[in-house]
Design a protein around this motif. Structure first.
Motif, PDB file in Angstrom:
ATOM      1  N   MET A  91      57.227  56.923  13.189  1.00 36.24           N
ATOM      2  CA  MET A  91      58.176  57.642  12.328  1.00 36.24           C
ATOM      3  C   MET A  91      59.353  56.749  11.946  1.00 36.24           C
ATOM      4  O   MET A  91      59.799  56.773  10.798  1.00 36.24           O
ATOM      5  CB  MET A  91      58.684  58.908  13.033  1.00 36.24           C
ATOM      6  N   MET A  92      59.847  55.979  12.875  1.00 35.50           N
ATOM      7  CA  MET A  92      60.982  55.083  12.585  1.00 35.50           C
ATOM      8  C   MET A  92      60.599  54.027  11.551  1.00 35.50           C
ATOM      9  O   MET A  92      61.393  53.711  10.669  1.00 35.50           O
ATOM     10  CB  MET A  92      61.484  54.413  13.862  1.00 35.50           C
ATOM     11  N   SER A  93      59.393  53.501  11.655  1.00 35.94           N
ATOM     12  CA  SER A  93      58.975  52.488  10.672  1.00 35.94           C
ATOM     13  C   SER A  93      58.767  53.113   9.293  1.00 35.94           C
ATOM     14  O   SER A  93      59.060  52.483   8.280  1.00 35.94           O
ATOM     15  CB  SER A  93      57.702  51.774  11.140  1.00 35.94           C
ATOM     16  N   ARG A  94      58.275  54.350   9.241  1.00 34.56           N
ATOM     17  CA  ARG A  94      58.048  55.027   7.963  1.00 34.56           C
ATOM     18  C   ARG A  94      59.342  55.461   7.278  1.00 34.56           C
ATOM     19  O   ARG A  94      59.373  55.654   6.064  1.00 34.56           O
ATOM     20  CB  ARG A  94      57.182  56.276   8.164  1.00 34.56           C
ATOM     21  N   ILE A 101      64.528  59.216   4.587  1.00 34.21           N
ATOM     22  CA  ILE A 101      63.564  60.293   4.805  1.00 34.21           C
ATOM     23  C   ILE A 101      63.220  60.910   3.456  1.00 34.21           C
ATOM     24  O   ILE A 101      64.096  61.357   2.730  1.00 34.21           O
ATOM     25  CB  ILE A 101      64.133  61.361   5.758  1.00 34.21           C
ATOM     26  N   ASP A 102      61.944  60.919   3.138  1.00 36.78           N
ATOM     27  CA  ASP A 102      61.461  61.512   1.900  1.00 36.78           C
ATOM     28  C   ASP A 102      61.134  62.981   2.174  1.00 36.78           C
ATOM     29  O   ASP A 102      60.159  63.294   2.853  1.00 36.78           O
ATOM     30  CB  ASP A 102      60.216  60.765   1.412  1.00 36.78           C
ATOM     31  N   ALA A 107      53.516  65.379   5.107  1.00 40.02           N
ATOM     32  CA  ALA A 107      52.771  64.900   6.279  1.00 40.02           C
ATOM     33  C   ALA A 107      53.732  64.326   7.322  1.00 40.02           C
ATOM     34  O   ALA A 107      53.629  64.635   8.514  1.00 40.02           O
ATOM     35  CB  ALA A 107      51.744  63.853   5.870  1.00 40.02           C
ATOM     36  N   LEU A 108      54.680  63.526   6.873  1.00 38.00           N
ATOM     37  CA  LEU A 108      55.649  62.944   7.797  1.00 38.00           C
ATOM     38  C   LEU A 108      56.596  64.027   8.341  1.00 38.00           C
ATOM     39  O   LEU A 108      56.926  64.034   9.526  1.00 38.00           O
ATOM     40  CB  LEU A 108      56.451  61.830   7.128  1.00 38.00           C
ATOM     41  N   ASN A 109      56.996  64.947   7.482  1.00 35.87           N
ATOM     42  CA  ASN A 109      57.862  66.041   7.930  1.00 35.87           C
ATOM     43  C   ASN A 109      57.151  66.917   8.970  1.00 35.87           C
ATOM     44  O   ASN A 109      57.760  67.340   9.948  1.00 35.87           O
ATOM     45  CB  ASN A 109      58.343  66.882   6.741  1.00 35.87           C
ATOM     46  N   ASP A 110      55.853  67.188   8.749  1.00 34.59           N
ATOM     47  CA  ASP A 110      55.059  67.923   9.744  1.00 34.59           C
ATOM     48  C   ASP A 110      55.069  67.185  11.077  1.00 34.59           C
ATOM     49  O   ASP A 110      55.288  67.786  12.132  1.00 34.59           O
ATOM     50  CB  ASP A 110      53.600  68.057   9.287  1.00 34.59           C
ATOM     51  N   GLN A 115      56.768  66.445  16.617  1.00 30.15           N
ATOM     52  CA  GLN A 115      57.329  65.503  17.586  1.00 30.15           C
ATOM     53  C   GLN A 115      58.587  66.086  18.251  1.00 30.15           C
ATOM     54  O   GLN A 115      58.770  65.963  19.455  1.00 30.15           O
ATOM     55  CB  GLN A 115      57.656  64.168  16.906  1.00 30.15           C
ATOM     56  N   MET A 116      59.446  66.723  17.464  1.00 28.32           N
ATOM     57  CA  MET A 116      60.649  67.326  18.041  1.00 28.32           C
ATOM     58  C   MET A 116      60.294  68.454  19.006  1.00 28.32           C
ATOM     59  O   MET A 116      60.868  68.559  20.092  1.00 28.32           O
ATOM     60  CB  MET A 116      61.586  67.834  16.938  1.00 28.32           C
TER      61      MET A 116
END
Length: 181
Positions: A91-94, A101-102, A107-110, A115-116
């Motif tokens: 996530m940090m690299s993305r 943050i896009d 997908a990344l937000n999911d 993760q949280m």
């Protein structure tokens, strides 16, 4: 004399069959809770996801005994920390260390949301104690299911769900989802 030998042989055969039957009953009864724990875990997984029809089960662990409230071994704690670190690094690299943050990247937000949620679960697992002695009271089973599924936003994801059941295996008393890359 001939009849006494036949009677003794018959008694030995009957005793052997009775013993085999007893062993079979005890063995089957012993697996009842474990088999039920797997069934309950699979049912709970399907009830926990947005699209149960999209679930593809990759692996199911053998039910492991749980004693008291100590759900996690030292080895499992290390594996959880490593898994969480891999997801965090990804996530940090993305997101350039969360600087970019896009909000349209569902997908990344999911993944970030899962993760949280997993972080809270893992934190409670890490402080649940170490399994020091199996002389503690047996309380149930732990079953882990690795799966792929589709999120509410239509993104395919990969996770591992941990289910803790009661002694009978019929009731899930705790569950934790851990994202996997």
């Amino acid at each position: 004399m001939k009849y006494k030998k036949q009677s003794v042989a018959a008694l030995v055969a009957i005793a052997a069959m009775a013993l085999c039957g007893l062993v079979l009953v005890v063995t089957c009864a012993g697996n009842g809770g474990k088999d039920m724990a797997v069934k309950s875990a699979k049912e709970a997984l399907l009830a926990s996801v947005e699209y149960p029809d999209s679930v593809r089960i990759i692996a199911v662990s053998k039910p492991d005994s749980v004693f008291g409230r100590e759900y996690v071994t030292d080895e499992e704690k290390l594996n959880l920390a490593m898994t969480m670190m891999k997801v965090n690094d990804y996530m940090m690299s993305r997101t350039d260390s969360l600087e970019k943050i896009d909000i349209n990247d569902t997908a990344l937000n999911d993944l970030m949301m899962r993760q949280m949620n997993a972080s809270n679960s893992v934190r409670s697992l890490m402080h649940s104690g170490v399994i020091k002695s199996q002389q503690n009271r047996f309380t149930g089973y732990k079953v882990k299911i690795e799966f792929e599924c589709v999120s509410e936003f239509g993104n395919r994801y990969h996770s591992e769900y941990w289910f803790i059941t009661d002694r009978s295996g019929r009731h899930v008393i705790n569950a934790y989802e851990i994202p996997v890359l």
